[in-house]
Design an enzyme around this catalytic site. Structure first.
Site, PDB file in Angstrom:
ATOM      1  N   ASP A   1      -4.267   8.262  11.299  1.00 19.33           N
ATOM      2  CA  ASP A   1      -3.084   7.893  11.368  1.00 19.33           C
ATOM      3  C   ASP A   1      -2.509   8.149  12.826  1.00 19.33           C
ATOM      4  OD1 ASP A   1      -2.947   6.439   8.630  1.00 19.33           O
ATOM      5  OD2 ASP A   1      -2.801   8.727   7.901  1.00 19.33           O
TER       6      ASP A   1
ATOM      7  N   GLU B   1       0.946  -1.116  -0.036  1.00 16.68           N
ATOM      8  CA  GLU B   1       0.014  -0.036  -0.110  1.00 16.68           C
ATOM      9  C   GLU B   1       0.770   1.267  -0.156  1.00 16.68           C
ATOM     10  OE1 GLU B   1      -2.438  -0.119   3.533  1.00 16.68           O
ATOM     11  OE2 GLU B   1      -3.056  -2.070   3.061  1.00 16.68           O
TER      12      GLU B   1
END
Length: 272
Positions: free
Chosen positions: A64, A53
């Protein structure tokens, strides 16, 4: 050139046929530089990742953790653009032959234009897109463009997702389902692992797609634990951390990324 969703499907099916989980590695584009990022994504596959990814750095990466936020900030300050993300996909896929997906928040794709983004990703040899913040109800335009260019649309499910919601999400997705959870601190890892295993079980009840788990995995033992119940083990922050720690010594960072990928690859193969 069409996208590589078929390659992604085949790689995940091959891992299943070997009675193991696939290893999925994540790194943001443009980190530590665009060229360095391409080398790092390539190193993931050289070490043993089945799927990679490539993150599209975002100025407000709300989903995140601090490690990836730090890397995103470095990439953004370096001037990374969507064209650099596409170049990273193109060169990493050309160098390794592995399926490469882009993981991105929806806003950059929406601004760029879903059709344009899908066409360029397919042309670069990309396998699809992971869109963690795109609601299924608002995804029709993207899914149409992705289908036309043979790209997977990977949606994210969470422990809070109720059965009817899981069914709606998995019916709209392709490639695999990204099951998001957190490994937590050491003392709570067992209970969080149980929660993730339950999420995988509930997700599988709604779909035949592989279910890959992002759990904060950072070593072979944890990878083996998640591989017992998931079709794929997703690792990101642990790789990013190695590159951050290496600083300007990119060669050392790349070697450590390869070593960790090899260790994790052994972990996902330890299923009995």
């Amino acid at each position: 050139m069409s996208g590589n969703v078929e390659l992604l499907d085949n790689v995940l099916a091959a891992a299943r046929s070997e009675n193991r989980a696939a290893l999925v590695g994540y790194l943001p584009a443009g980190f530590p530089t665009v060229d360095g990022g391409i080398a790092a994504v390539t190193a993931l596959v050289e070490g043993g990742c089945d799927v990679v990814e490539v993150g599209l750095p975002h100025s407000d990466p709300v989903m995140d953790g601090p490690v990836i936020q730090t890397a995103d900030d470095i990439a953004l300050r370096g001037g990374v653009r969507i064209a650099d993300v596409m170049r990273t996909v193109r060169e990493a896929h050309a160098a390794t032959g592995a399926p490469v997906l882009v993981m991105t928040y929806w806003n950059p794709v929406d601004r760029y234009g879903p059709e344009r983004f899908a066409a360029e990703l397919a042309e670069a040899g990309g396998a699809g897109c992971i869109l963690p913040d795109l609601p299924v109800e608002e995804s029709a335009a993207w899914r149409k463009a992705a289908a036309e260019h043979h790209l997977a649309t990977v949606f994210v499910v969470a422990p809070s997702s109720r059965p009817e919601r899981l069914a709606r999400i998995t019916a709209a997705g392709s490639g695999f389902v990204y099951a998001a959870s957190l490994m937590g601190v050491t003392g709570t890892r067992e209970s969080v692992g149980n929660e993730a295993a339950e999420l995988v079980e509930r997700t599988r009840a709604t779909t035949g797609l592989p279910v890959c788990v992002g759990l904060g995995v950072s070593n072979a033992e944890q990878a083996a634990e998640v591989a017992l119940f998931a079709d794929g083990v997703i690792v990101g922050s642990a790789f990013v951390k190695l590159l951050l720690e290496a600083g300007d010594d990119l060669d050392t960072g790349l070697e450590r990324v390869r070593e960790l990928a090899a260790d994790l690859a052994k972990g996902v193969r330890s299923r009995t």
